[in-house]
Design a protein around this motif. Structure first.
Motif, PDB file in Angstrom:
ATOM      1  N   ALA A  80       0.952  -1.055   0.340  1.00 25.49           N
ATOM      2  CA  ALA A  80       0.202  -0.297   0.119  1.00 25.49           C
ATOM      3  C   ALA A  80       0.869   0.823   0.158  1.00 25.49           C
ATOM      4  O   ALA A  80       1.900   1.323   0.877  1.00 25.49           O
ATOM      5  N   ASP A  81       0.291   2.250  -0.840  1.00 28.68           N
ATOM      6  CA  ASP A  81       1.222   3.395   0.369  1.00 28.68           C
ATOM      7  C   ASP A  81       0.184   4.588   0.220  1.00 28.68           C
ATOM      8  O   ASP A  81      -1.082   4.366   0.312  1.00 28.68           O
ATOM      9  N   TYR A  82       1.122   5.230   0.671  1.00 29.05           N
ATOM     10  CA  TYR A  82       0.816   6.245   1.823  1.00 29.05           C
ATOM     11  C   TYR A  82       1.462   7.332   1.711  1.00 29.05           C
ATOM     12  O   TYR A  82       2.893   7.484   0.553  1.00 29.05           O
ATOM     13  N   GLN A  83       1.333   9.328   2.324  1.00 31.76           N
ATOM     14  CA  GLN A  83       1.949  10.017   2.199  1.00 31.76           C
ATOM     15  C   GLN A  83       2.095  10.173   3.640  1.00 31.76           C
ATOM     16  O   GLN A  83       1.066  10.127   4.435  1.00 31.76           O
ATOM     17  N   PRO A 132       5.797  10.515  -0.164  1.00 29.38           N
ATOM     18  CA  PRO A 132       5.472   9.173  -0.069  1.00 29.38           C
ATOM     19  C   PRO A 132       6.296   8.157   0.540  1.00 29.38           C
ATOM     20  O   PRO A 132       7.512   8.100   0.523  1.00 29.38           O
ATOM     21  N   VAL A 133       5.337   7.364   0.812  1.00 30.54           N
ATOM     22  CA  VAL A 133       5.547   5.534   1.813  1.00 30.54           C
ATOM     23  C   VAL A 133       5.148   4.676   0.903  1.00 30.54           C
ATOM     24  O   VAL A 133       3.860   4.351   1.082  1.00 30.54           O
ATOM     25  N   SER A 134       6.220   3.662   0.806  1.00 26.56           N
ATOM     26  CA  SER A 134       5.383   2.625   0.328  1.00 26.56           C
ATOM     27  C   SER A 134       5.868   1.679   1.479  1.00 26.56           C
ATOM     28  O   SER A 134       7.166   1.328   1.886  1.00 26.56           O
TER      29      SER A 134
END
Length: 81
Positions: free
Chosen positions: A1-4, A23-25
């Motif tokens: 999942a990709d997050y900010q 962005p953080v994956s």
């Protein structure tokens, strides 16, 4: 999942501004067999006549965040008539 993700620092009296989002994956690739890995199968014959099999293989290459790999072995008897 990709997050900010944004962070901010503060004290018990005052908070600073939020940082710009980055962005953080958290996606992880599944463990992969070693490039030159192979499965080694050895027959183990016990004194009472029972036969076992010893399987050995190099450890899989896992994602750096992965701290546990579960290996599952399936054996299927095939009869030829």
């Amino acid at each position: 999942a990709d997050y900010q993700v944004s962070v901010r620092m503060g004290t018990s009296l005052r908070w600073g501004d939020w940082s710009p989002p980055e962005p953080v994956s958290l996606a992880m690739h599944p463990p992969q067999p070693a490039v030159e890995g192979f499965l080694q199968l050895d027959d183990v014959l016990l004194p009472d006549g029972a036969t076992f099999f010893r399987l050995t293989w190099p450890a899989f290459d896992a994602h750096p965040l992965c701290n546990l790999i579960e290996y599952r072995i399936r054996m299927k008897r095939v009869s030829h008539f």
